[in-house]
Design a protein around this motif. Structure first.
Motif, short mmCIF file in Angstrom:
data_model
loop_
_atom_site.label_atom_id
_atom_site.label_comp_id
_atom_site.label_asym_id
_atom_site.label_seq_id
_atom_site.Cartn_x
_atom_site.Cartn_y
_atom_site.Cartn_z
N GLU A 22 22.53 33.59 55.22
CA GLU A 22 23.37 34.35 56.31
C GLU A 22 24.45 33.26 56.60
OE1 GLU A 22 22.92 35.84 60.78
OE2 GLU A 22 21.22 36.26 59.35
N ASP A 23 23.58 31.72 56.78
CA ASP A 23 24.41 30.65 57.20
C ASP A 23 25.67 30.52 56.41
OD1 ASP A 23 24.73 28.28 58.85
OD2 ASP A 23 24.45 27.28 56.80
N LYS A 24 25.78 30.76 55.07
CA LYS A 24 26.72 30.64 53.90
C LYS A 24 27.97 31.72 54.38
CE LYS A 24 24.39 27.30 52.88
NZ LYS A 24 23.60 27.45 53.92
N LEU A 25 27.52 32.58 55.26
CA LEU A 25 28.61 33.74 55.45
C LEU A 25 29.70 33.12 56.33
CD1 LEU A 25 26.33 36.92 56.02
CD2 LEU A 25 27.89 36.23 53.97
N LYS A 26 29.35 31.88 57.07
CA LYS A 26 30.38 31.30 57.85
C LYS A 26 31.33 30.44 57.26
CE LYS A 26 26.54 31.21 61.38
NZ LYS A 26 25.90 30.14 62.14
N SER A 27 31.10 30.52 55.79
CA SER A 27 31.81 29.51 55.02
C SER A 27 33.42 29.91 54.81
CB SER A 27 31.46 29.56 53.73
OG SER A 27 32.45 28.66 52.77
N ASN A 28 34.46 29.11 54.91
CA ASN A 28 35.93 29.58 54.55
C ASN A 28 35.92 30.25 53.40
OD1 ASN A 28 36.28 29.18 57.42
ND2 ASN A 28 36.82 26.82 56.94
N GLU A 29 35.26 29.57 52.42
CA GLU A 29 35.49 30.00 50.76
C GLU A 29 35.01 31.55 50.51
OE1 GLU A 29 36.42 30.45 47.32
OE2 GLU A 29 36.55 28.22 48.08
N PHE A 30 35.93 32.19 50.17
CA PHE A 30 35.71 33.57 49.93
C PHE A 30 34.59 33.80 48.99
CE2 PHE A 30 36.41 37.51 47.35
CZ PHE A 30 36.52 38.43 48.30
N LYS A 31 34.72 33.07 47.60
CA LYS A 31 33.50 33.41 46.61
C LYS A 31 32.14 33.10 47.43
CE LYS A 31 36.52 32.21 42.83
NZ LYS A 31 36.86 31.21 41.58
#
Length: 396
Positions: A344-353
């Motif tokens: 879930e924390d990685k959903l905050k990334s700016n990278e679409f992939k």
């Protein structure tokens, strides 16, 4: 009296041969004279020009080449047809002889044409082909008798001779024959072919060594200096699959300096499910080569190594995008609910992939993951909502 008759016949033969040669030389000299006259006439008719002379000479060269080439092609075609017919006849003959030998109608010393086999390389090669063609069934008794006959007829010397040939295709025939008949006297020479630049020769030497070294069939990996190409790897795996070769512990080569060998061993560990190799595979998690590291991640997950997840999470932020995606994909593949917060924390990334892969991994966890995605979509931005809807779409 007979001696005088023979001497007379010989003298007559010599005189008739000389007469024939003189006639041939006369014909050729007349032909050359006529050609020279034609050339002179052409040169006299054309304006004196270097280009004209060059064109005439090129036409003549082409004409002479054609006269030489056509008979050469015809003769070679006839010779090849003759050789094929001769090969088929001898193959049928030797096949019947070997079958009679195998069913007990003949003993080794009863096999005829032994003198022919000693004197004719062509006959020896046909006999080798016959023995290899018959020795296809998985019958140890038949194979042992064929191999004994191969050695008794000293056909192994013909196969060994091929290894020293300049042409690589001859070397390959030698490797195939010796490996098929389990003749190990030339193993060192076959191993040396591993360092050749010819890819086909390297592959054949690898195949041969796997057959010749049944107790250590992959010993060639120790001396593998050239890149172990994908094509070579496919051939080796195909041989493993078809020949029921004893499978080694591939983790023994994970510390090899040749990265292509390491990646091959990782693939073999993953495909063959050698789970006992997981601790050794985990040691490569900090490997310098990103391609190797990607294979390591995939292998650990396919081996269902849950212990590896903590290490993968540690190195996540140190990795390039491809390996970050591999790590996220791996966590989803293991369906670990305990890692939902990490994903879930990685959903905050700016990278679409990264957001897409994290969503997919959360969804793979099951009902808990799907429920978490539905809850997140309420306050998500437009891009994340689109990703969640796409991942949860039942049509996909």
């Amino acid at each position: 009296m007979d001696q005088h008759i023979i001497l007379f016949d010989f003298q007559e033969l010599v005189s008739s041969t000389l007469a024939l040669l003189i006639a041939v030389f006369d014909f050729l000299s007349n032909l050359i004279g006529r050609l020279q006259a034609v050339i002179n006439y052409v040169f006299e008719s054309l304006p004196y020009n270097a280009l004209n002379r060059l064109i005439v000479y090129m036409i003549l060269i082409f004409f002479v080449s054609l006269i030489i080439l056509l008979p050469t092609i015809l003769i070679s075609k006839l010779y090849l047809a003759y050789q094929k017919t001769r090969y088929n006849q001898i193959h049928v003959k030797y096949s019947q002889i070997i079958i009679d030998y195998l069913i007990g109608n003949k003993e080794v010393h009863d096999i005829n044409d032994r003198d022919k086999l000693k004197s004719s390389r062509f006959h020896r090669n046909v006999m080798i082909d016959v023995l290899m063609a018959i020795d296809k069934a998985e019958n140890k008794a038949v194979s042992d008798r064929i191999r004994a006959l191969y050695l008794d007829l000293k056909l192994n010397q013909e196969s060994i001779r091929k290894l020293d040939k300049f042409s690589w295709n001859k070397k390959i025939f030698g490797i195939r024959e010796l490996s098929h008949m389990r003749v190990k006297s030339e193993n060192q020479k076959i191993i040396s072919f591993q360092q050749k630049n010819n890819d086909v020769l390297r592959i054949e030497s690898q195949m041969g060594l796997i057959k010749l070294l049944p107790f250590v069939p992959f010993a060639f990996l120790d001396s593998q200096e050239k890149p172990f190409t994908v094509w070579e790897q496919i051939n080796v795996f195909d041989l493993i699959r078809k020949n029921r070769i004893e499978i080694p512990e591939f983790h023994l080569w994970l510390e090899h300096w040749n990265d292509s060998v390491v990646m091959f061993c990782l693939d073999m560990i993953r495909i063959l499910k050698q789970k006992q190799a997981a601790p050794k595979v985990l040691e490569l998690i900090y490997h310098d080569n990103d391609y190797v590291k990607g294979k390591v991640i995939k292998t650990l997950i396919d081996l269902e190594s849950y212990e590896a997840i903590s290490k993968l999470k540690e190195i996540y932020y140190l990795e390039e995008l491809p390996n970050q995606l591999n790590i996220l994909r791996s966590i989803g593949q293991l369906k670990m609910e305990s890692e939902i917060n990490f994903l879930e924390d990685k959903l905050k990334s700016n990278e679409f992939k990264i957001r897409m892969e994290a969503c997919k991994s959360i969804a793979k966890i099951g009902e808990t993951g799907v429920a978490r995605l539905n809850a997140l979509s309420v306050n998500a931005d437009e891009e994340l909502k689109g990703i969640i809807n796409h991942v949860l779409d039942p049509r996909i």
